[in-house]
Write an enzyme that holds these catalytic residues in place. Structure first.
Site, PDB file in Angstrom:
ATOM      1  N   LYS A  32      17.486 -79.206 -35.701  1.00  0.00           N
ATOM      2  CA  LYS A  32      18.386 -78.784 -36.776  1.00  0.00           C
ATOM      3  C   LYS A  32      17.646 -78.624 -38.113  1.00  0.00           C
ATOM      4  O   LYS A  32      16.507 -79.087 -38.267  1.00  0.00           O
ATOM      5  CB  LYS A  32      19.510 -79.815 -36.915  1.00  0.00           C
ATOM      6  N   TYR A  86      30.345 -74.146 -33.212  1.00  0.00           N
ATOM      7  CA  TYR A  86      31.013 -75.444 -33.322  1.00  0.00           C
ATOM      8  C   TYR A  86      32.539 -75.310 -33.362  1.00  0.00           C
ATOM      9  O   TYR A  86      33.219 -76.196 -33.892  1.00  0.00           O
ATOM     10  CB  TYR A  86      30.517 -76.174 -34.573  1.00  0.00           C
ATOM     11  N   ASN A  96      21.447 -84.933 -38.319  1.00  0.00           N
ATOM     12  CA  ASN A  96      20.911 -85.840 -37.305  1.00  0.00           C
ATOM     13  C   ASN A  96      19.831 -85.216 -36.422  1.00  0.00           C
ATOM     14  O   ASN A  96      19.696 -85.557 -35.251  1.00  0.00           O
ATOM     15  CB  ASN A  96      22.046 -86.471 -36.491  1.00  0.00           C
ATOM     16  N   HIS A 155      20.328 -81.423 -31.605  1.00  0.00           N
ATOM     17  CA  HIS A 155      21.578 -81.220 -30.874  1.00  0.00           C
ATOM     18  C   HIS A 155      21.304 -81.338 -29.389  1.00  0.00           C
ATOM     19  O   HIS A 155      20.211 -80.990 -28.929  1.00  0.00           O
ATOM     20  CB  HIS A 155      22.118 -79.809 -31.171  1.00  0.00           C
ATOM     21  N   GLU A 188      26.252 -72.654 -24.132  1.00  0.00           N
ATOM     22  CA  GLU A 188      25.437 -72.699 -25.356  1.00  0.00           C
ATOM     23  C   GLU A 188      24.114 -71.954 -25.178  1.00  0.00           C
ATOM     24  O   GLU A 188      23.650 -71.274 -26.102  1.00  0.00           O
ATOM     25  CB  GLU A 188      25.215 -74.165 -25.759  1.00  0.00           C
TER      26      GLU A 188
HETATM   27  P1  GDP Z   1      26.758 -84.748 -30.746  1.00  0.00           P
HETATM   28  O1  GDP Z   1      27.239 -84.164 -29.446  1.00  0.00           O
HETATM   29  O2  GDP Z   1      26.017 -86.047 -30.575  1.00  0.00           O
HETATM   30  O3  GDP Z   1      25.968 -83.760 -31.567  1.00  0.00           O
HETATM   31  O4  GDP Z   1      28.048 -85.131 -31.604  1.00  0.00           O
HETATM   32  P2  GDP Z   1      29.473 -84.404 -31.824  1.00  0.00           P
HETATM   33  O5  GDP Z   1      29.684 -83.309 -30.826  1.00  0.00           O
HETATM   34  O6  GDP Z   1      30.493 -85.481 -31.913  1.00  0.00           O
HETATM   35  O7  GDP Z   1      29.346 -83.775 -33.269  1.00  0.00           O
HETATM   36  C1  GDP Z   1      28.627 -82.572 -33.473  1.00  0.00           C
HETATM   37  C2  GDP Z   1      27.825 -82.696 -34.742  1.00  0.00           C
HETATM   38  O8  GDP Z   1      28.710 -82.778 -35.848  1.00  0.00           O
HETATM   39  C3  GDP Z   1      26.973 -83.957 -34.858  1.00  0.00           C
HETATM   40  O9  GDP Z   1      25.740 -83.835 -34.198  1.00  0.00           O
HETATM   41  C4  GDP Z   1      26.804 -84.095 -36.354  1.00  0.00           C
HETATM   42  O10 GDP Z   1      25.794 -83.204 -36.843  1.00  0.00           O
HETATM   43  C5  GDP Z   1      28.133 -83.586 -36.866  1.00  0.00           C
HETATM   44  N1  GDP Z   1      29.054 -84.684 -37.161  1.00  0.00           N
HETATM   45  C6  GDP Z   1      29.711 -85.491 -36.296  1.00  0.00           C
HETATM   46  N2  GDP Z   1      30.465 -86.379 -36.948  1.00  0.00           N
HETATM   47  C7  GDP Z   1      30.283 -86.145 -38.279  1.00  0.00           C
HETATM   48  C8  GDP Z   1      30.796 -86.731 -39.470  1.00  0.00           C
HETATM   49  O11 GDP Z   1      31.599 -87.666 -39.456  1.00  0.00           O
HETATM   50  N3  GDP Z   1      30.358 -86.186 -40.651  1.00  0.00           N
HETATM   51  C9  GDP Z   1      29.492 -85.131 -40.692  1.00  0.00           C
HETATM   52  N4  GDP Z   1      29.112 -84.632 -41.882  1.00  0.00           N
HETATM   53  N5  GDP Z   1      28.992 -84.553 -39.590  1.00  0.00           N
HETATM   54  C10 GDP Z   1      29.375 -85.054 -38.401  1.00  0.00           C
END
Ligand code: GDP
Length: 141
Positions: A10, A50, A113, A116, A127
């Site tokens: 990212k 997303y 983070n 992905h 994807e």
């Molecule tokens: P992943 O599958 O581990 O990437 O997690 P998710 O599918 O739950 O979320 C997708 C992405 O959204 C995450 O990798 C983070 O970059 C972002 N994200 C998730 N939760 C939060 C949050 O509470 N705040 C913000 N700013 N970004 C978030």
């Protein structure tokens, strides 16, 4: 179990100079790179990619961040790739990520983070198809 997953390095990680180290970890963990390219996704592409999160409070922040700079998109191959990659990257929130995971070592915050990983074989295929054409996926055999 599926043998492919979709990954991204990212914009926080590319900006912070971590692309090479993350790619090295990826290869050392036994993943074969079938496809790789550097993109800068548009806001519209980020919103499409997303879309499942569009009702979430962080959707605007997430899509603004993901369109803020360079992303390396990766199609990876390994036995049981989806689970293996999620184990390699660690928990979504780096504060909760295990020692030795990519997010533990390179992520900045929950939102930024570093990497992905697709969460299912079905989504991995969707994807990969979002960012790669069939001819861009290359086996090294
Ligand atoms: P992943 O599958 O581990 O990437 O997690 P998710 O599918 O739950 O979320 C997708 C992405 O959204 C995450 O990798 C983070 O970059 C972002 N994200 C998730 N939760 C939060 C949050 O509470 N705040 C913000 N700013 N970004 C978030």
């Amino acid at each position: 179990m599926g043998n492919r997953t979709f990954a991204m390095i990212k914009p926080d990680a590319t900006r912070n100079g971590h692309t090479g180290k993350i790619l090295d970890r990826t290869i050392q963990a036994g993943f074969k790179v079938l496809g790789a390219k550097l993109i800068r996704m548009t806001k519209a592409q980020a919103e499409g990619f997303y879309a499942v999160h569009r009702e979430r409070p962080f959707f605007e922040e997430l899509t603004t961040f993901m369109s803020s700079g360079q992303t390396m998109v990766l199609a990876l191959e390994k036995e049981n790739a989806v689970a293996a990659w999620r184990e390699t990257i660690g928990a979504t929130n780096p504060a909760e990520a295990d020692e030795g995971t990519i997010r533990k070592d390179f992520a900045t915050s929950l939102g930024e983070n570093a990497v992905h990983g697709a969460d299912s074989d079905e989504n991995a295929n969707i994807e990969i198809g979002f960012w790669f054409t069939g001819s861009e996926l290359i086996s090294n055999q």
